[in-house]
Design a protein around this motif. Sequence first.
Motif, mmCIF file in Angstrom:
data_model
loop_
_atom_site.group_PDB
_atom_site.id
_atom_site.type_symbol
_atom_site.label_atom_id
_atom_site.label_comp_id
_atom_site.label_asym_id
_atom_site.label_seq_id
_atom_site.Cartn_x
_atom_site.Cartn_y
_atom_site.Cartn_z
ATOM 1 N N UNK A 56 1.233 -0.931 0.137
ATOM 2 C CA UNK A 56 -0.314 -0.205 0.330
ATOM 3 C C UNK A 56 0.472 1.253 0.569
ATOM 4 N N UNK A 57 0.879 2.026 -0.937
ATOM 5 C CA UNK A 57 1.222 3.228 -0.635
ATOM 6 C C UNK A 57 0.604 4.288 -0.892
ATOM 7 N N UNK A 58 1.119 5.655 0.021
ATOM 8 C CA UNK A 58 -0.334 7.058 -0.153
ATOM 9 C C UNK A 58 -0.268 8.672 -1.648
ATOM 10 N N UNK A 59 -1.922 7.827 -1.684
ATOM 11 C CA UNK A 59 -2.269 8.791 -2.592
ATOM 12 C C UNK A 59 -2.380 10.417 -2.241
ATOM 13 N N UNK A 60 -2.888 11.138 -3.433
ATOM 14 C CA UNK A 60 -1.988 12.506 -3.257
ATOM 15 C C UNK A 60 -2.835 14.016 -2.092
ATOM 16 N N UNK A 61 -4.282 13.065 -1.583
ATOM 17 C CA UNK A 61 -4.665 13.432 -0.271
ATOM 18 C C UNK A 61 -4.432 13.179 1.055
ATOM 19 N N UNK A 62 -3.541 12.030 0.714
ATOM 20 C CA UNK A 62 -3.138 11.066 2.573
ATOM 21 C C UNK A 62 -3.568 9.649 2.259
ATOM 22 N N UNK A 63 -4.851 9.804 1.954
ATOM 23 C CA UNK A 63 -4.920 8.449 2.061
ATOM 24 C C UNK A 63 -4.191 7.231 1.954
ATOM 25 N N UNK A 123 -9.017 2.753 -4.335
ATOM 26 C CA UNK A 123 -8.041 1.296 -5.117
ATOM 27 C C UNK A 123 -8.445 1.915 -6.308
ATOM 28 N N UNK A 124 -7.414 0.925 -7.232
ATOM 29 C CA UNK A 124 -6.864 1.486 -8.596
ATOM 30 C C UNK A 124 -7.045 0.479 -8.931
ATOM 31 N N UNK A 125 -8.105 0.170 -10.437
ATOM 32 C CA UNK A 125 -8.685 -1.193 -10.547
ATOM 33 C C UNK A 125 -9.114 -1.126 -11.748
ATOM 34 N N UNK A 126 -8.683 -2.310 -12.851
ATOM 35 C CA UNK A 126 -8.742 -2.066 -14.793
ATOM 36 C C UNK A 126 -9.703 -3.481 -14.339
#
Length: 80
Positions: free
Chosen positions: A1-8, A40-43
């Motif tokens: 897991x990483x951090x999104x630009x908004x800190x989530x 969550x990013x999913x394709x």
Amino acid sequence: MTKAEDGAAMLDLRGLRCPLPVLRTEKALKAAPAGTTLVVLADDPLAGLDIPHLCREKGYELLAAEARDSHRRFTLRKGA
């Protein structure tokens, strides 16, 4: 897991196929403390059905579901 630009917290599941995106999303939310926001990013095409269904069944809050050019972006929150 990483951090999104908004800190989530961000979970990049692009490239995984059903049922892995929903299973990994559920695992991440179970391990997270209450109040956590998860992006969550999913394709996988079925993620558009599976992740909202997971939220309804398990009581997670679906804050946003956005279609992008090559994937979907879900913003979820784990309740108390």
